[in-house]
Design a protein around this motif. Structure first.
Motif: not given
Length: 290
Positions: A163-171
């Motif tokens: 779930l933490r991966l979804l906080t990465l910037p879109e690019a």
């Protein structure tokens, strides 16, 4: 519904035994449905389908047809695919107009869970797809991370890390989705304190083929650099202020601090060690509390 939820943790076959095309429920039959009547599962976590594997399946269907029926449920208009979207896509590519299918009465919640479980058991979801699948279960079914982990047979930290991966910037998420970044590299990038640096470092990771260990060193160095810049430097006191502090310290025989303010005002702090010491200082100042 309660019994089915218990089965989910044991795998998709425990809930629907005919997913492998081996058996069907009582009174169920395989029907032939028009491809035009079918729609993909709206909860399908997979965003990308492997083109090579899809072309191989397409060639097989052109030659021999579809051996394993897909599973669908009736919707307001036509049918929604519960399991078998790859066979559906390959059949369209093969120029077919119909496909064998089993119609199943499935609730919205069950359909969502089945979509996630079926794809997780294939173990070829990208990290972003897997993370989105967990997020869907949490948001749509109002589940906690612990409940999702129990239901899917995964540990809670495992779910949390995805779930933490979804906080990465879109690019950067797009690079992870395209498999240009690994799960380990993405998690390391999340350790950057300055989130504005993530995209640039992600591109550098790909360009220089950085290992996770190399990336960790760079992230630690950048974090230390940021921390050093955030250290607040104490203003340098003028010679007059320092001399005045020393003069007062000598007079009161204790530490005296002068704090200057921008408007020219300031304050004097006189330290004391005990009540007796305070009374001594008050005597020097000729201050009486009577």
């Amino acid at each position: 519904m309660a019994e089915r939820k218990k089965a989910l943790g044991r795998g998709i076959d425990a809930l629907f035994q005919d997913f492998n095309g081996e058996t069907t429920h009582d009174q169920e039959t395989v029907e032939t449905l028009a491809l035009s009547e079918l729609r993909p599962n709206p909860y399908q976590p997979r965003r990308d389908f492997d083109e090579t594997a899809l072309q191989e399946l397409t060639a097989s269907i052109k030659k021999s047809g579809v051996f394993q029926p897909i599973i669908v449920r009736k919707s307001i208009q036509g049918y929604e695919i519960i399991a078998g979207e790859r066979r559906f896509r390959a059949s369209k590519l093969a120029g077919k107009t119909t496909i064998p299918a089993i119609i199943r009465d499935v609730s919205e919640d069950e359909m969502m869970e089945i979509a996630v479980l079926e794809n997780l058991q294939r173990e070829d979801l990208t990290p972003i797809e897997e993370a989105l699948a967990y997020e869907t279960l949490i948001k749509k079914l109002n589940l906690t991370q612990t409940e999702v982990s129990n239901r899917l047979g995964k540990s809670r930290p495992y779910i949390a890390n995805y779930l933490r991966l979804l906080t990465l910037p879109e690019a950067t998420k797009r690079l992870l989705q395209a498999k240009q970044l690994s799960m380990g590299q993405a998690r390391t990038l999340l350790g950057l304190k300055n989130k504005a640096q993530i995209d640039a470092l992600a591109r550098r990771t790909i360009k220089e083929s950085l290992t996770v260990r190399q990336l960790e060193k760079i992230v630690n160095a950048l974090n230390e650099e940021k921390a050093s810049k955030q250290v607040i430097k104490k203003p340098v006191k003028s010679t007059f202020i320092r001399a005045t502090e020393q003069h007062l310290a000598d007079k009161f025989n204790t530490k005296v601090t002068l704090a200057e303010q921008k408007d020219g005002k300031g304050k004097i702090e006189i330290g004391y060690l005990s009540t007796e010491d305070l009374n001594r200082i008050l005597d020097i100042l000729n201050v009486s509390l009577d």
